[in-house]
Design a protein around this motif. Structure first.
Motif, PDB file in Angstrom:
ATOM      1  N   ILE A  36       3.343   0.702   2.138  1.00 48.78           N
ATOM      2  CA  ILE A  36       4.495   0.974   3.015  1.00 48.78           C
ATOM      3  C   ILE A  36       4.867  -0.295   3.766  1.00 48.78           C
ATOM      4  N   MET A  40       8.291  -2.354   4.018  1.00 46.74           N
ATOM      5  CA  MET A  40       8.986  -2.537   5.288  1.00 46.74           C
ATOM      6  C   MET A  40       9.297  -4.021   5.546  1.00 46.74           C
ATOM      7  N   ASN A  93       9.706  10.369   5.208  1.00 48.24           N
ATOM      8  CA  ASN A  93      11.138  10.268   5.493  1.00 48.24           C
ATOM      9  C   ASN A  93      11.401  10.278   6.990  1.00 48.24           C
ATOM     10  N   PHE A  96      10.470   6.815   8.288  1.00 50.15           N
ATOM     11  CA  PHE A  96      11.526   5.860   7.950  1.00 50.15           C
ATOM     12  C   PHE A  96      12.762   6.081   8.826  1.00 50.15           C
ATOM     13  N   TRP A  99      12.088   4.522  12.217  1.00 51.03           N
ATOM     14  CA  TRP A  99      12.206   3.063  12.243  1.00 51.03           C
ATOM     15  C   TRP A  99      13.644   2.601  12.087  1.00 51.03           C
ATOM     16  N   GLN A 100      14.494   3.459  11.527  1.00 53.38           N
ATOM     17  CA  GLN A 100      15.909   3.125  11.401  1.00 53.38           C
ATOM     18  C   GLN A 100      16.734   3.624  12.590  1.00 53.38           C
ATOM     19  N   ILE A 309       7.259   6.527  -1.543  1.00 51.78           N
ATOM     20  CA  ILE A 309       7.973   5.670  -0.600  1.00 51.78           C
ATOM     21  C   ILE A 309       9.451   5.609  -0.948  1.00 51.78           C
ATOM     22  N   LEU A 313      12.444   7.016   1.313  1.00 53.51           N
ATOM     23  CA  LEU A 313      13.419   6.031   1.799  1.00 53.51           C
ATOM     24  C   LEU A 313      14.835   6.457   1.426  1.00 53.51           C
ATOM     25  N   ASN A 317      17.735   6.941   4.051  1.00 54.75           N
ATOM     26  CA  ASN A 317      18.934   6.113   3.946  1.00 54.75           C
ATOM     27  C   ASN A 317      20.204   6.954   3.872  1.00 54.75           C
TER      28      ASN A 317
END
Length: 668
Positions: A36, A40, A93, A96, A99-100, A309, A313, A317
């Motif tokens: 991961i 990243m 998910n 992620f 972090w976004q 992953i 992602l 996204n």
């Protein structure tokens, strides 16, 4: 942390009676955060995440500790402990999205990185002010102990964090109270760019445990088998014999503090030494040499994890970017609280202000079996003001707890109790001393519900105020420090009746409440107060006198100064508002009164600059400008610390200036 030339650079593994299946499970768990992270780092370079704190080279600690604990035991990780989250099977998910900065993240885009917690997975993330989470771990463990649950709480810090006062406070509390906490130090060689020889002088950080009468162990943090095996045994021992244990994991940070920092400050030979001790590659080699892992299995693990992953992602996204909605933001500031009105009965008695505080505390303890009182000298001694006198005999030492002199970690402990389903009250021996616990109040208690939907069910009692000749360190009225902070509630009664009802409500409210009690009122003010339990709502001011000539807005001891002055000066037709609750503030009563009278004086015991009086004045100027017949006037104490000598204190306080100020406003 220099290499020892007599030691081989690779890791020596022992199977420790672990089966091949267990060893492969550890390897897969170790591999996942590494893969991961590698992904990243690519996304960081592409600008798709904003920041990254790498744990490459330290994964064995997170994995070994997490695997050693039961799923229902809390872990409090740091920002390099991705393996804690993956070991607990937190959906990728959502990580992620976190972090976004997207809505599906654990903080709904309100905080970044690992600054979050999740009750579902029993993880409590850190804040940037690292120290408070150690005290929080104490509180979680204390709740387990009070509920007779044989559970361990693990909390992480770095070697840099051990220099913070909270570290020492938390260890001391855990030791004195025999709390089942694993204090895990990841000694990775550098605090950002500062090497260990510039951070501490003891040979090993584990040595610090001796000063607290605490057991400690040094563990190879790059050897996942050693971490898992030793921590498993220690954790089970703690479950059977509750006590704190300090663990120092020797490891190294292979990348920068965060990616922008780089590693140019690390000597090349040191970096090479630790590169050879890579926990993933060494363990992989060991498993292959032992014929436990094949190249095909290894490829299968990697492909399976990479596919997971990529799929997660893709989900993250595809989520929309976070959008600001003011209503949603404000709604999440506090946990929902439906005020329950409990009407007083007809039986009353004349009691002092201090008696009303004592009654509310006792009756709330009777109503809330999960409520724990903490403070210096509050048990056998009954507190310096004797408010908790007698509670020890009725409720026992588990719920009425003397604390060491360590305000910061005790506030953190209160937060931990709340996380683990209990209520807490912290008595500041004097409100002035809250400055020693300021950080966890304003950065942890106040922000936690907004950040990740975790309430802080904590009441902090604040004996405060001047007029008793106590000088600069025992006389402050520092409510303005906290009314400024979103997420806190601030209450400041002036009468026994209000104090009892509002304190009861404070204990009912699942949000953090700072409850100010003016010391000069403790034994000087008496009132008829219902004998039994009752409540009063927050955010409702009391109109003590009605009039249409002028409005006085005030709270606390200044309410009594206003009453005395109006009587002495024989001033009539003056409206007097006692705010009682400062946050939430009763804006409606303020605005309606000023619109009626056209003139207003905001009176406070605080010094004026930056005070609540200034904020109220601004509200009036914005909301009532066209109704004003005079400038909004303020009156407060001097712009100095509070002096000790009687004449100096009298000159500092605004009471003697009140009559003249009222006359000025009336004549305007």
């Amino acid at each position: 942390m220099q290499p020892n030339s007599s030691q081989p650079p690779s890791i020596k593994f022992e199977k420790e009676n672990l089966s091949s299946a267990q060893l492969l499970d550890l390897y897969a768990a170790l591999l996942k955060p590494r893969l991961i992270e590698e992904k990243m780092l690519i996304l960081l370079r592409q600008g798709k995440i904003s920041k990254w704190f790498s744990g490459i080279g330290q994964e064995a600690i997170s994995i070994g500790v997490s695997k050693s604990l039961n799923a229902d035991e809390y872990i409090l990780p740091m920002h390099r402990n991705l393996g804690v989250f993956t070991s607990r099977n937190v959906p990728l998910n959502r990580l992620f999205s976190q972090w976004q900065g997207k809505q599906n993240g654990f903080t709904k885009g309100r905080d970044r990185s690992f600054h979050f917690g999740t009750q579902e997975y029993k993880i409590v993330g850190m804040i940037s002010h690292l120290g408070p989470q150690l005290g929080v771990a104490d509180g979680i463990a204390l709740a387990h102990k009070l509920k007779d649950e044989n559970k361990v709480t693990a909390v992480f810090t770095g070697e840099g964090g051990t220099s913070e006062g909270d570290f020492h406070e938390a260890l001391n509390i855990a030791s004195v109270w025999d709390l089942p906490v694993l204090f895990c130090i990841e000694n990775n060689g550098y605090g950002l760019s500062t090497p260990t020889n510039e951070q501490y002088r003891c040979k090993d950080l584990a040595d610090r445990a001796q000063g607290y009468g605490m057991e400690s162990h040094i563990i190879d943090g790059n050897n996942v088998i050693e971490v898992y095996s030793r921590v498993s045994k220690i954790a089970e021992s703690i479950r059977q014999n509750p006590r704190p244990v300090l663990l120092e994991f020797k490891t190294f940070r292979m990348r920068g503090h965060e990616e922008a920092s780089g590693t140019k400050y690390v000597p090349e030979d040191l970096m090479n030494f630790w590169q050879k001790k890579d926990p993933v590659e060494n363990f992989r080699g060991f498993l292959i040499d032992e014929n436990i892992l094949s190249e095909e299995q290894d490829a299968h693990f990697k492909n399976e994890i990479k596919a997971e992953i990529d799929e997660n992602l893709r989900e993250a996204n595809e989520e929309d970017a976070s959008r600001y909605d003011e209503t949603n933001e404000l709604n999440d500031l506090y946990q929902d609280f439906v005020y329950e009105e409990v009407m007083p009965n007809s039986e009353t008695e004349t009691i002092r202000f201090i008696d009303s505080i004592a009654q509310a505390t006792k009756q709330s303890m009777q109503r809330h079996n999960s409520l724990v009182l903490m403070g210096q000298d509050i048990a056998e001694y009954g507190g310096v003001f004797k408010i908790t006198d007698g509670l020890l005999e009725e409720f026992g030492k588990e719920r009425v707890r003397n604390t060491p002199i360590c305000e910061s970690a005790i506030v953190g402990t209160a937060m931990g109790l709340s996380i683990n389903g209990m209520k807490a009250m912290v008595e500041m021996q004097f409100g002035d001393f809250v400055s020693s616990g300021f950080n966890p109040i304003v950065n942890y208690l106040a922000k936690s519900n907004y950040r990740w939907n975790q309430n802080a069910d904590v009441v902090i009692r604040m004996p405060c105020g001047a007029g008793v000749g106590a000088g600069p360190f025992h006389s402050q009225t520092n409510e303005a420090w906290f009314t400024k902070v979103p997420g806190l509630k601030v209450v400041y009664p002036a009468f026994p009746y209000d104090a009892k009802g509002l304190l009861n409500t404070s204990f009912n409210d699942p949000n953090p409440v700072l409850f100010f009690e003016h010391k000069a009122l403790y034994r000087s003010i008496r009132q008829e107060v219902p004998v039994d339990y009752y409540t009063l709502p927050f955010g409702k001011a009391s109109v003590l006198k009605e009039g249409d000539k002028l409005t006085i807005i005030t709270y606390g001891a200044a309410v009594h100064w206003a009453l005395d002055t109006l009587e002495e000066a024989e001033l009539e037709n003056i409206e007097l508002i006692d705010l009682r609750s400062l946050q939430p503030l009763d804006r409606e009563t303020i605005i309606n009164s000023v619109k009626k009278t056209g003139k207003v004086l905001v009176l406070t015991e605080d010094s004026l600059f930056g005070s609540l009086a200034s904020e109220i004045s601004a509200i009036i100027s914005e909301e009532c400008f066209e109704y004003l017949d005079a400038p909004v006037m303020r009156l407060g104490s001097g712009e100095t610390p509070i002096p000790f000598a009687a004449a100096l204190e009298e000159g500092y306080l605004p009471k003697k200036k009140l009559k003249e100020k009222l006359k000025e406003l009336i004549d305007y």
